[in-house]
Scaffold this motif. Structure first.
Motif, short mmCIF file in Angstrom:
data_model
loop_
_atom_site.label_atom_id
_atom_site.label_comp_id
_atom_site.label_asym_id
_atom_site.label_seq_id
_atom_site.Cartn_x
_atom_site.Cartn_y
_atom_site.Cartn_z
N ILE A 157 -1.37 8.77 -14.59
CA ILE A 157 -0.63 7.95 -13.63
C ILE A 157 -0.67 6.49 -14.06
CG2 ILE A 157 -0.67 7.07 -11.26
CD1 ILE A 157 0.52 9.84 -11.46
N ASP A 158 -1.83 6.01 -14.51
CA ASP A 158 -1.94 4.62 -14.96
C ASP A 158 -1.00 4.35 -16.14
OD1 ASP A 158 -3.88 4.48 -13.04
OD2 ASP A 158 -5.57 4.32 -14.44
N THR A 159 -0.90 5.32 -17.05
CA THR A 159 -0.01 5.16 -18.20
C THR A 159 1.44 5.19 -17.76
OG1 THR A 159 -1.64 6.16 -19.69
CG2 THR A 159 0.64 6.13 -20.43
N VAL A 162 12.73 4.13 -11.73
CA VAL A 162 11.53 4.68 -12.35
C VAL A 162 10.86 5.76 -11.51
CG1 VAL A 162 11.08 2.61 -13.71
CG2 VAL A 162 10.08 2.81 -11.42
N LEU A 163 11.17 5.81 -10.21
CA LEU A 163 10.56 6.84 -9.37
C LEU A 163 11.05 8.23 -9.75
CD1 LEU A 163 10.48 5.13 -5.85
CD2 LEU A 163 8.65 5.34 -7.54
N THR A 164 12.10 8.32 -10.57
CA THR A 164 12.51 9.63 -11.08
C THR A 164 11.39 10.23 -11.91
OG1 THR A 164 13.58 8.53 -12.97
CG2 THR A 164 14.98 9.08 -11.08
N ASP A 165 10.65 9.40 -12.64
CA ASP A 165 9.51 9.88 -13.44
C ASP A 165 8.41 10.44 -12.54
OD1 ASP A 165 10.35 9.48 -16.06
OD2 ASP A 165 9.37 7.54 -16.27
N GLU A 168 -0.68 13.91 -3.14
CA GLU A 168 -0.90 12.73 -2.29
C GLU A 168 -1.78 11.69 -2.99
OE1 GLU A 168 -1.44 15.85 -1.41
OE2 GLU A 168 0.22 16.24 -0.03
N GLU A 169 -2.85 12.17 -3.62
CA GLU A 169 -3.73 11.25 -4.35
C GLU A 169 -3.01 10.59 -5.52
OE1 GLU A 169 -8.21 12.23 -4.67
OE2 GLU A 169 -7.18 14.16 -4.85
N LEU A 170 -2.19 11.35 -6.22
CA LEU A 170 -1.48 10.82 -7.38
C LEU A 170 -0.46 9.76 -6.96
CD1 LEU A 170 -0.96 14.18 -9.28
CD2 LEU A 170 -2.55 12.36 -9.90
N ILE A 171 0.24 10.04 -5.86
CA ILE A 171 1.22 9.07 -5.35
C ILE A 171 0.52 7.80 -4.90
CG2 ILE A 171 2.85 8.63 -3.48
CD1 ILE A 171 3.64 11.62 -3.70
N GLU A 172 -0.63 7.97 -4.21
CA GLU A 172 -1.40 6.79 -3.77
C GLU A 172 -1.86 5.97 -4.97
OE1 GLU A 172 -5.46 5.76 -1.20
OE2 GLU A 172 -4.68 7.81 -1.28
N ARG A 173 -2.33 6.65 -6.00
CA ARG A 173 -2.78 5.95 -7.20
C ARG A 173 -1.61 5.20 -7.84
NH1 ARG A 173 -7.75 5.58 -10.19
NH2 ARG A 173 -7.25 4.87 -12.31
N TYR A 174 -0.45 5.85 -7.91
CA TYR A 174 0.72 5.20 -8.51
C TYR A 174 1.10 3.94 -7.74
CZ TYR A 174 5.40 4.29 -10.25
OH TYR A 174 6.50 3.66 -10.80
N GLN A 175 1.12 4.03 -6.43
CA GLN A 175 1.46 2.85 -5.63
C GLN A 175 0.47 1.72 -5.89
OE1 GLN A 175 3.87 4.04 -1.67
NE2 GLN A 175 1.69 4.31 -1.49
N GLY A 212 2.30 -1.15 -8.03
CA GLY A 212 2.80 -2.13 -7.08
C GLY A 212 4.13 -1.73 -6.47
N HIS A 213 4.63 -0.54 -6.81
CA HIS A 213 5.90 -0.06 -6.26
C HIS A 213 5.66 0.75 -4.99
CE1 HIS A 213 7.78 -1.51 -9.80
NE2 HIS A 213 7.48 -0.49 -10.59
N GLU A 214 6.50 0.54 -4.00
CA GLU A 214 6.45 1.38 -2.81
C GLU A 214 7.16 2.69 -3.12
OE1 GLU A 214 8.01 1.46 1.83
OE2 GLU A 214 8.13 -0.39 0.65
N VAL A 215 6.48 3.79 -2.91
CA VAL A 215 7.04 5.11 -3.24
C VAL A 215 7.80 5.66 -2.05
CG1 VAL A 215 6.47 7.48 -3.87
CG2 VAL A 215 5.24 5.57 -4.93
N HIS A 216 9.00 6.13 -2.31
CA HIS A 216 9.83 6.73 -1.26
C HIS A 216 10.71 7.82 -1.87
CE1 HIS A 216 13.39 4.61 -2.86
NE2 HIS A 216 12.57 3.58 -3.01
N ASP A 217 11.23 8.67 -1.03
CA ASP A 217 12.18 9.72 -1.44
C ASP A 217 11.64 10.60 -2.57
OD1 ASP A 217 14.46 9.00 0.27
OD2 ASP A 217 14.51 7.16 -0.91
N VAL A 218 10.32 10.84 -2.58
CA VAL A 218 9.74 11.64 -3.66
C VAL A 218 10.35 13.04 -3.69
CG1 VAL A 218 7.63 12.66 -4.59
CG2 VAL A 218 7.59 10.34 -3.68
N GLY A 219 10.59 13.63 -2.51
CA GLY A 219 11.18 14.96 -2.45
C GLY A 219 12.53 15.01 -3.14
N TYR A 220 13.33 13.98 -2.93
CA TYR A 220 14.64 13.94 -3.60
C TYR A 220 14.46 13.89 -5.11
CZ TYR A 220 19.23 12.56 -5.20
OH TYR A 220 20.43 12.54 -5.88
N TYR A 221 13.56 13.04 -5.58
CA TYR A 221 13.36 12.91 -7.02
C TYR A 221 12.79 14.20 -7.62
CZ TYR A 221 14.10 7.97 -6.03
OH TYR A 221 14.65 6.77 -5.62
N GLU A 222 11.97 14.92 -6.84
CA GLU A 222 11.49 16.21 -7.31
C GLU A 222 12.65 17.20 -7.46
OE1 GLU A 222 8.00 17.91 -5.34
OE2 GLU A 222 7.64 15.95 -4.44
#
Length: 344
Positions: free
Chosen positions: A138-140, A239-242, A272-279, A283-293
């Motif tokens: 996630i950091d990478t 980038v949230l597509t990634d 959930e943990e991975l998304i929290e770590r990414y945020q 510094g990006h607010e994560v949204h619409d993850v289901g759509y990107y999945e």
């Protein structure tokens, strides 16, 4: 030299290697990773020394197989915080090979393709355990998304419109152009994704890898990432597509993706943990993850249909993969995308 696999012209490439590096005796084999662009390992004195990457046999254009572009991106990232292989040369000379190719130093380490690979990373809690390895991925990913594309010289890769909008149009067009069978659900899911598309203006924009998953990274024994590879699907855009793709690969059953990934039962953090770590690190607010999945699974269905067609027509070189095995599950992947989208 032994007889080289299809797609690798031993005589002309051998002369080029000899002229440039003074090496006349080497072995060549197809790498097991990757089913699109062809990738070969060149071994000298029993040790891997270089990797050569080229488009599929019978390549007739399209940015997804533009290895010169892929090589240029990796070369540009060489001085950044993103670990990539060292690019030795990007060659476009028909006297050496009939298509452009990227020549790079072999990067030591291993990809995570199966449980045995994941088992090589320490389980016990500590700075180099499995959870640390996962969070390192996630950091990478966040490091990729932080790249200043103008500063590294990739600003000209920007294209008009949003990335999802462009890729929905492009992948549907490619499937309809090359498919040798009719799969109506590909169009059905495409239309549903168009209708539900998030506003691209509300999404962070940067360099998106396009195929970010554990088997496209090369790991050191302690679980740190030596290099991120397979940049052929990278683009500038949301980038949230990634992130959506990474999460989908971890949550959609392997029977549909045909790609093994670690699970929480094996020490990998949950979504959930991975998304929290990414945020936290991006510094990006994560949204619409289901759509990107959902978009990720639809795109994977399109890619698999292309692989199936190229295998069927003999354009994947000596890759040992049954066409029907590759082609099976395209509709299931598309249905998975529709299911995810409906839940989102």
């Amino acid at each position: 030299m032994t007889t080289a696999p299809a797609g690798f012209d031993t005589s002309s490439i051998g002369r080029w290697i000899s002229d440039r590096y003074g090496v006349t005796d080497f072995e060549v084999e197809v790498m097991s990773i990757g089913r699109s662009n062809l990738t070969f390992t060149i071994t000298v004195d029993g040790r891997p020394r270089w990797v050569l990457r080229r488009p599929p046999l019978g390549h007739s254009g399209g940015s997804a197989h533009n290895v010169s572009r892929e090589g240029r991106i990796m070369a540009a990232l060489g001085g950044s915080d993103v670990p990539v292989p060292h690019i030795v040369d990007i060659v476009d000379d028909p006297e050496i090979l009939d298509v452009p190719f990227v020549f790079m130093d072999h990067c030591p380490g291993f990809a995570i393709n199966e449980p045995a690979d994941w088992a090589r990373i320490p389980q016990s809690p500590g700075p180099n355990d499995k959870r640390s390895c996962a969070f390192g991925m996630i950091d990478t990913l966040a490091a990729i998304h932080r790249v200043d594309i103008d500063e590294v010289g990739l600003g000209d890769l920007r294209r008009p419109g949003g990335l999802i909008e462009r890729q929905l149009r492009r992948w549907l067009g490619q499937v309809e152009d090359i498919a040798m069978r009719d799969i109506p659900i590909i169009r059905e899911v495409h239309d549903a994704l168009v209708d539900a598309m998030p506003d691209p203006a509300g999404s962070p924009v940067g360099l998106a890898h396009g195929d970010y998953k554990p088997n496209n990274m090369i790991f050191a024994p302690e679980g740190t990432i030596n290099a991120v590879v397979d940049w052929e699907l990278s683009a500038i855009g949301e980038v949230l597509t990634d992130l959506g793709y990474f999460i989908a690969m971890l949550t959609v059953p392997q029977q549909y993706t045909s790609i093994w990934v670690p699970t929480p039962e094996l020490g990998f953090p949950g979504p959930e943990e991975l998304i929290e770590r990414y945020q936290e690190v991006s510094g990006h607010e994560v949204h619409d993850v289901g759509y990107y999945e959902a978009f990720a699974m639809w795109k994977l269905a399109c890619i698999r249909e292309g692989v199936y067609t190229r295998l069927l027509t003999g354009k994947m070189g000596d890759l040992d993969l049954d066409p029907e095995t590759a082609g099976a599950g395209v509709e299931d992947l598309a249905r998975q995308a529709l299911t995810i989208l409906e839940k989102a």
